[in-house]
Enzyme design. Structure first.
Site, PDB file in Angstrom:
ATOM      1  N   ASP A 168      -6.845   4.496  -4.822  1.00 16.32           N
ATOM      2  CA  ASP A 168      -7.551   4.390  -3.531  1.00 16.32           C
ATOM      3  C   ASP A 168      -8.142   5.786  -3.327  1.00 16.32           C
ATOM      4  O   ASP A 168      -8.333   6.525  -4.318  1.00 16.32           O
ATOM      5  CB  ASP A 168      -6.566   3.993  -2.405  1.00 16.32           C
ATOM      6  CG  ASP A 168      -7.273   3.645  -1.092  1.00 16.32           C
ATOM      7  OD1 ASP A 168      -7.816   2.541  -0.986  1.00 16.32           O
ATOM      8  OD2 ASP A 168      -7.305   4.491  -0.171  1.00 16.32           O
TER       9      ASP A 168
ATOM     10  N   LYS B  97       0.865  -1.189   0.000  1.00 16.86           N
ATOM     11  CA  LYS B  97       0.000   0.000   0.000  1.00 16.86           C
ATOM     12  C   LYS B  97       0.894   1.229   0.000  1.00 16.86           C
ATOM     13  O   LYS B  97       2.056   1.146   0.409  1.00 16.86           O
ATOM     14  CB  LYS B  97      -0.878   0.012   1.263  1.00 16.86           C
ATOM     15  CG  LYS B  97      -2.080   0.916   1.143  1.00 16.86           C
ATOM     16  CD  LYS B  97      -3.249   0.261   0.425  1.00 16.86           C
ATOM     17  CE  LYS B  97      -4.345   1.257   0.140  1.00 16.86           C
ATOM     18  NZ  LYS B  97      -5.530   0.620  -0.462  1.00 16.86           N
TER      19      LYS B  97
HETATM   20  P1  NDP Z   1     -12.772   8.049  -3.224  1.00 15.32           P
HETATM   21  O1  NDP Z   1     -11.700   9.040  -3.002  1.00 15.32           O
HETATM   22  O2  NDP Z   1     -13.276   7.830  -4.595  1.00 15.32           O
HETATM   23  O3  NDP Z   1     -14.018   8.346  -2.279  1.00 15.32           O
HETATM   24  C1  NDP Z   1     -13.898   8.412  -0.905  1.00 15.32           C
HETATM   25  C2  NDP Z   1     -15.210   8.906  -0.337  1.00 15.32           C
HETATM   26  O4  NDP Z   1     -15.175   8.836   1.079  1.00 15.32           O
HETATM   27  C3  NDP Z   1     -15.492  10.351  -0.681  1.00 15.32           C
HETATM   28  O5  NDP Z   1     -16.882  10.544  -0.784  1.00 15.32           O
HETATM   29  C4  NDP Z   1     -14.920  11.097   0.526  1.00 15.32           C
HETATM   30  O6  NDP Z   1     -15.525  12.355   0.742  1.00 15.32           O
HETATM   31  C5  NDP Z   1     -15.280  10.148   1.644  1.00 15.32           C
HETATM   32  N1  NDP Z   1     -14.322  10.307   2.727  1.00 15.32           N
HETATM   33  C6  NDP Z   1     -12.983  10.106   2.683  1.00 15.32           C
HETATM   34  N2  NDP Z   1     -12.413  10.383   3.852  1.00 15.32           N
HETATM   35  C7  NDP Z   1     -13.412  10.770   4.643  1.00 15.32           C
HETATM   36  C8  NDP Z   1     -13.476  11.187   5.993  1.00 15.32           C
HETATM   37  N3  NDP Z   1     -12.363  11.243   6.757  1.00 15.32           N
HETATM   38  N4  NDP Z   1     -14.703  11.512   6.509  1.00 15.32           N
HETATM   39  C9  NDP Z   1     -15.819  11.428   5.739  1.00 15.32           C
HETATM   40  N5  NDP Z   1     -15.816  11.050   4.455  1.00 15.32           N
HETATM   41  C10 NDP Z   1     -14.639  10.725   3.933  1.00 15.32           C
HETATM   42  O7  NDP Z   1     -12.197   6.666  -2.622  1.00 15.32           O
HETATM   43  P2  NDP Z   1     -12.714   5.184  -2.861  1.00 15.32           P
HETATM   44  O8  NDP Z   1     -14.176   5.180  -3.091  1.00 15.32           O
HETATM   45  O9  NDP Z   1     -11.808   4.550  -3.843  1.00 15.32           O
HETATM   46  O10 NDP Z   1     -12.382   4.522  -1.448  1.00 15.32           O
HETATM   47  C11 NDP Z   1     -13.339   4.439  -0.380  1.00 15.32           C
HETATM   48  C12 NDP Z   1     -12.924   3.352   0.587  1.00 15.32           C
HETATM   49  O11 NDP Z   1     -12.892   2.089  -0.107  1.00 15.32           O
HETATM   50  C13 NDP Z   1     -11.544   3.502   1.221  1.00 15.32           C
HETATM   51  O12 NDP Z   1     -11.575   2.950   2.526  1.00 15.32           O
HETATM   52  C14 NDP Z   1     -10.666   2.620   0.335  1.00 15.32           C
HETATM   53  O13 NDP Z   1      -9.501   2.198   0.997  1.00 15.32           O
HETATM   54  C15 NDP Z   1     -11.623   1.464   0.086  1.00 15.32           C
HETATM   55  N6  NDP Z   1     -11.316   0.627  -1.064  1.00 15.32           N
HETATM   56  C16 NDP Z   1     -11.233   1.171  -2.317  1.00 15.32           C
HETATM   57  C17 NDP Z   1     -10.976   0.349  -3.395  1.00 15.32           C
HETATM   58  C18 NDP Z   1     -10.990   0.863  -4.790  1.00 15.32           C
HETATM   59  O14 NDP Z   1     -10.920   0.031  -5.721  1.00 15.32           O
HETATM   60  N7  NDP Z   1     -11.100   2.155  -5.030  1.00 15.32           N
HETATM   61  C19 NDP Z   1     -10.700  -1.099  -3.213  1.00 15.32           C
HETATM   62  C20 NDP Z   1     -10.901  -1.578  -1.862  1.00 15.32           C
HETATM   63  C21 NDP Z   1     -11.170  -0.718  -0.831  1.00 15.32           C
HETATM   64  P3  NDP Z   1     -14.688  13.676   0.368  1.00 15.32           P
HETATM   65  O15 NDP Z   1     -14.540  13.649  -1.109  1.00 15.32           O
HETATM   66  O16 NDP Z   1     -15.542  14.789   0.868  1.00 15.32           O
HETATM   67  O17 NDP Z   1     -13.381  13.560   1.106  1.00 15.32           O
END
Ligand code: NDP
Length: 440
Positions: free
Chosen positions: A154, A114
């Site tokens: 991510d 990671k």
């Molecule tokens: P994105 O950046 O596309 O989206 C993240 C979302 O979560 C956004 O809506 C963001 O809001 C919100 N968010 C992030 N941090 C916070 C916080 N501290 N408090 C509240 N909201 C928050 O990321 P992903 O969708 O790719 O990832 C989401 C999760 O899924 C993570 O835990 C990631 O590790 C996990 N994941 C992702 C994979 C992938 O293929 N993308 C694979 C496996 C797991 P804002 O924009 O306002 O910050």
């Protein structure tokens, strides 16, 4: 814990895994003889580096870059890069540690890694993002490669960032190869990779429900997040007849009783990159709950009444004990985690105690990394598979992960405990491979 008190998230992840490994550790002396636990909690390699770049005003900015190459017993290091101001060594280490077991569970030949940076892409121009990505790769390029370490996206890293990083890697090495996954469809990306984590998380919920003679059809669902994973969770929920009624970002939660409008959500988050309160312009019948109005001890999205399923898809520790109790009290029957470690350990205990279906992230969100491996396979064989072909393989992989976790849970005497099942099933593969490869 005492030597590194700052690594809270990493210790949280290790504690959860070690607790559920007790049954297999107690009955298998070989793991003690080979000091597997002592070795598996220590990354094979950790890189920390300076990432200097020039902003649009001509000022030099500096961020911290990380890559943790945690475990290569099953294959090249594989895991995403996160760009978010909260990134630190502990967060990257917890994510890398979880990734080892998740990748093992997919049944595919990938090790765990990671990385990321404490860089905030929000509000940055395209040029600033590009210069940051180029600087990040100017250091990282020497450590990655299609058979050594294959990063992906991510939080904060999507197709645009992967493009800039790949371009710089190619320039520095002269190689056009499958060093990243999540690439554009124009130059080596796989169909269905973008959708895979969200789709896979819904397939996982479907398999948990099917095992109890139930289905997704007609179920109302709470989803958190509004990024890649949340959007494609919502899309697949609709395709399978469920009704997602919420989404959230770091500014607040949208509650739309008649169902989240997917087109509006994609427009706001994939095209315009704006805050969620703008959803109300197109849908005045929805409600926006700003973070300032969240309950003092929790996250408003989990306190919305009337839903049977929950899909945490935002970030770590976004669902605590009080949130879990509210979900259970409001009649939630299943939780499938799209995010990594979104539920605190106390919240997980509430779910397990209430005997509701609970799919931990390392099993339920493994569809993303599994499809990344399918992208690597297509690149290595110079093939291109159709969307349907990749989606079909994803379904099979998710079903196998579910079966593997639930059968392992049953084997160790706690049939519905998928935390136990997923951790032991993943651990067993990695640990046995480490023993076979000797003391390295
Ligand atoms: P994105 O950046 O596309 O989206 C993240 C979302 O979560 C956004 O809506 C963001 O809001 C919100 N968010 C992030 N941090 C916070 C916080 N501290 N408090 C509240 N909201 C928050 O990321 P992903 O969708 O790719 O990832 C989401 C999760 O899924 C993570 O835990 C990631 O590790 C996990 N994941 C992702 C994979 C992938 O293929 N993308 C694979 C496996 C797991 P804002 O924009 O306002 O910050």
């Amino acid at each position: 814990k005492q030597t590194s008190p700052a690594q809270a998230e990493f210790y949280q992840a290790v504690e959860e895994v070690l607790e559920s490994l007790q049954p297999i550790l107690e009955t298998n002396e070989k793991y003690q003889l080979h000091s597997i636990i002592e070795r598996i909690v220590e990354p094979e390699r950790q890189l920390m580096f300076r990432v200097p770049w020039v902003d649009d005003q001509g000022k030099v900015q500096v961020n911290k870059g990380y890559r943790i190459e945690f475990n290569s017993a099953l294959g090249p290091y594989k895991g995403g890069l996160r760009f978010h101001p909260s990134v630190n060594a502990s967060i990257i280490k917890f994510l890398g540690f979880e990734q080892i077991f998740k990748n093992a569970l997919t049944g595919l030949p990938i090790g765990g890694g990671k990385g990321g940076a404490n860089f905030d892409p929000k509000g940055k121009s395209d040029g600033e993002i590009m210069r940051f990505c180029q600087s990040f790769i100017s250091e990282l390029y020497r450590h990655i490669g299609p058979t050594t370490d294959v990063p992906a996206g991510d939080i904060g890293v999507g197709g645009r960032e992967i493009g800039y990083m790949f371009g710089q890697y190619k320039r520095l090495t002269g190689n056009f190869d499958g060093v990243f996954t999540g690439k554009s469809l124009l130059w080596g990306g796989s169909l269905a990779r973008k959708e895979a984590t969200g789709y896979g998380c819904v397939y996982f919920a479907q398999y948990m429900l099917e095992d109890k003679g139930d289905t997704l059809a007609g179920k109302r669902c709470l989803v958190s997040g509004a990024g890649n994973v949340a959007i494609y969770t919502i899309e697949k929920l609709y395709q399978l007849g469920a009704i997602p009624v919420s989404c959230s970002d770091s500014s607040g939660t949208i509650h739309h009783e008649s169902g989240i409008n997917l087109d509006t959500l994609k427009e706001l988050k994939e095209v315009r990159h704006v805050r969620l309160n703008e959803y109300l312009t197109a849908h005045p019948d929805a409600t926006f709950i700003p973070v300032a109005d969240y309950p003092a001890d929790g996250n408003a999205v989990w306190h919305l009444a009337g839903a049977q399923l929950a899909f945490p898809c935002a970030t770590q520790n976004e669902l605590n004990e009080a949130d879990a109790k509210a979900l259970v009290a409001n009649g939630c029957i299943a939780v499938s985690e799209g995010a990594n470690m979104p539920s605190t350990q106390d919240a997980v205990e509430v779910f397990l105690g209430a005997k509701i279906l609970y799919g931990p992230g390392k099993a339920a969100n493994a569809g993303g990394v599994a499809t990344s491996q399918l992208e690597m396979a297509q690149n290595a064989s110079m093939q291109r598979w159709s969307f349907e072909e990749v989606d079909e393989k994803l379904k099979v992989i998710m079903k196998n992960i579910y079966r593997n976790a639930s059968e392992t849970a049953a084997e160790f005497g706690d049939p519905n405990n998928l935390v136990l099942g997923a951790n032991i099933a993943g651990f067993r593969k990695v640990a046995d491979a480490m023993i076979e490869q000797g003391v390295v």
